[in-house]
Each structure stands twice: as C-alpha cells, then as structure tokens.
Design an enzyme around this catalytic site. Structure first.
Site, PDB file in Angstrom:
ATOM      1  CB  CYS A 111      -0.934  -0.001   1.200  1.00 21.82           C
ATOM      2  SG  CYS A 111      -0.083  -0.097   2.795  1.00 21.82           S
ATOM      3  CG  HIS A 269      -4.487   0.489   4.114  1.00 26.34           C
ATOM      4  ND1 HIS A 269      -3.631  -0.251   3.342  1.00 26.34           N
ATOM      5  CD2 HIS A 269      -5.576   0.742   3.336  1.00 26.34           C
ATOM      6  CE1 HIS A 269      -4.194  -0.454   2.146  1.00 26.34           C
ATOM      7  NE2 HIS A 269      -5.361   0.160   2.125  1.00 26.34           N
ATOM      8  CG  ASN A 289      -8.479   0.510  -0.023  1.00 27.62           C
ATOM      9  OD1 ASN A 289      -7.256   0.468   0.087  1.00 27.62           O
ATOM     10  ND2 ASN A 289      -9.274  -0.162   0.788  1.00 27.62           N
TER      11      ASN A 289
END
Length: 365
Positions: A111, A269, A289
């Site tokens: 990520c 994240h 995302n």
C-alpha cells in the site's frame, strides 16, 4: 534513519469461515450497533485473517525524533472559502481518468508504494494540465528503493517520496495491463514476493528507455493535523497520501462513513484522499483504496469520518510537487523548470546523477 513504517504482517486471528454475511459474527456485531456505516463480506471464502494478510499494509510506529520533514502551511484564514464538499475528479475533469484509476496491490502488502505512486500520478497530470498522464510505477518503488523498507513486507511512507525526488520513478500500470515501462509483476501481485530490482523496462512493447522514462519530484512535505490545511492542499494541488490505523471491523466495510466500531487494532494502511463531504450530517474524507474497484460498494473508494482524526488519518498526511517542464526538449530527470530553485538546473546530466547519488547516500546513513 527511521520513518513511519507501513508493515505487512498480521497477528494470529481466530475466525470461522463465513458461509454468508448473516453467519459472520463480526458483520452481525457491527451492523447491530447502528453506526454510520454498513458492514458485509468483501471477499467470500476468505477469513478476515486471510483478507488482512493479503490486503492490509500494517503500521509500525517507528519514527526518528530527529527526522522532521518540511511541514507545509497554507495562508488559510477566516476569508478562505472551503466548500462543504469537494471531489478532485470533478475539479480536474481533464485528469479524471487518472485520479479515478483504482489500482490493485493484490497479495503484496505494498500500500505504501501504491498510495505514493497514485498521488504522484494525479499531481503530475494536474500540474501539466493533463499534458502528462504519466502513471508512476509502484513496482519500481517496491523493488528498487533500497531504503523504502521491506518491499512486500512493508515500507516507509516518506522514504518513497525522498526516492522520487532524488532518483525518480518510471511509469508502470497494474498487473497484467502491459502499461508503461514497469507494470506490476505477478510475483508481487499473486505471490506476495518482492521482485528483484530491474533497471530496464520490463514491458518489451514500451519504446522509451528506463533512464529516459524516470520522472522526479521537486519537493515533498508533511501536513499539520489541521482540517482546513489539508483541504486547502487538496483543492490547490490535488489528492494527498494518508496513513491510518486499521482495526478488524474495517475489513468488512461496505458503505457509509467509516468510524471505528469494534475489534482489535491490526496495524495501518496507506491510501489516497481525493476529497470530502457529508453524509447524514456526518463529515467524511473521500478515500481511494488500492484493493481493486470491486472492493466494497463504492467501486474501490471508502468514506471515513472527518474532523476527529479518526484512526489517525489526519495526523499522517504527505504530499509533494512534481518536477514539470512544458518544454519537451528537456530531460525530466536532470532539468528543472524555472521557479523550483533546484541546483540541478545549471548542471550537466552526469554531474546531476553524481550529486543525487551522494545526497541519497548521506540521507540514509
């Protein structure tokens, strides 16, 4: 030197595999609380532990107290107009296809590389008025940044931006897209394994050489935990990168405005914030995302409560300004447009590369 590390391992979670949303105790618990969002099963056939292991980049708070990146401050005052809602896709329609590109990190917990590459891509498109729809390669960051962390084992958010400014990053799309110089490799996407660094274009159909494809940043910075400052930065320069703590309940997010409801902390994240708004009088950030467009019910996006530093998302914001010169005869790596204040402008390409290497060495000792 230590930075905010986005790690990619999870603790031992004990769950039973759900046969349906109704049989999932976590989903039932969350929805019974009548909070501001709805839970559901995002990946049928996977336990939450399997889901987390494949998709979440977990956060280890390893910060060097002596490392203080520039904190950008805008002249925001009482007369500054901040709209009640904002969406970067609508603000810069000419770059909508770039900003709205929901990417997929697959089974590699990368990520940190994806969020950085996405924000860099958006901002270059915006700065160039859509002249450069250059898709920065998460693969290049993942494999070739020696001080960004551990590849598919997690990365340091700020180190990715330093690497962008000092070395440059080539283009590259998602797995199986055949886009750009270095598309995302199956070894990472499928097997959660960091591929070796390749200083050539792995896409044999791409006609630009690796060294000529690299583009760099003019600056990078952090933002204060101030809502108006963050909003003004997004309004002015485009989407920003943010990191936040992930709890068990987030794995079940479907729609609505997420706020922590139930479950243990898993880690953290890195994501991209593209705007804000309100839903049922609850203010939110609109967030992209990197789990693919089929995740949740918002085509790969989610909303998270704004204004209360929900899960730490307002305390870990990063941005940067790309190096852009509208003159096509200049080299994006070694030339600098007027106004950047870069010492590289007057140097030959050989001297610039030598200087960059020396600075990079000093920074990481």
């Amino acid at each position: 030197m230590k930075y905010l590390l986005l790690l990619c391992t999870v603790g031992h979670l004990v769950w039973t595999k759900p046969n349906s949303e109704c049989s999932n105790p976590l989903v039932e618990t969350i929805n019974s609380k009548n909070t501001t969002w709805k839970a559901g099963v995002n990946f049928p056939g996977e336990t939450p532990a399997e889901f987390a292991k494949k998709r979440l980049g977990l956060l280890g708070n390893h910060q060097d107290p002596n490392f203080h990146p520039e904190k950008k401050v805008h002249p925001v005052g009482r007369k500054t107009v901040i709209p009640p809602s904002f969406d970067a896709r609508d603000q810069w329609l000419e770059c909508r296809d770039v900003i709205d590109n929901i990417r997929d990190q697959g089974n590699c917990v990368s990520c940190w590389a994806f969020a950085a590459a996405e924000v860099m891509s958006d901002r270059l498109c915006i700065l160039s008025k859509a002249e450069l729809k250059f898709e920065f390669s998460p693969q290049d960051l993942l494999s070739c940044c020696p001080h960004c962390g551990y590849g598919c084992g997690g990365g340091y958010a700020f180190a990715a931006w330093i690497y962008w400014q000092e070395r440059g990053i080539v283009s590259g799309g998602d797995y199986n897209t055949n886009t750009g110089c270095k598309p995302y490799e199956g070894l990472a996407y499928l097997n959660n394994t960091t591929p070796t660094c390749k200083t050539y274009c792995t896409n044999t159909n791409y006609t630009i050489a690796y060294d000529n494809d690299r583009r760099i940043g003019a600056s990078y910075f952090s933002m204060s935990e101030n809502i108006q400052q963050i909003q003004y930065e997004i309004m002015t320069n485009g989407p920003i990168q943010a990191s936040y703590k992930v709890y068990e309940d987030f794995t079940t997010y479907k729609e609505g405005v997420y706020q922590y409801t139930y479950g243990a902390e898993l880690g953290g994240h890195a994501v991209k914030i593209i705007g804000w708004g309100s839903e049922n009088d609850v203010p939110y950030w609109l967030v992209a995302n990197s789990w693919g467009s089929d995740w949740a019910n918002l085509k790969g996006y989610f909303k998270i409560k704004r204004g209360s530093n929900e899960c730490g998302i307002e305390a870990n914001v990063i941005g940067g300004i790309p190096l852009y010169d509208s003159d096509p005869t200049t080299d994006p790596v070694t030339d600098s447009p007027d106004g950047t204040g870069s010492a590289m402008k007057a140097m030959s390409s050989a001297l610039v590369l030598l200087l960059n290497g020396f600075i990079f060495f000093i920074l990481y000792q």
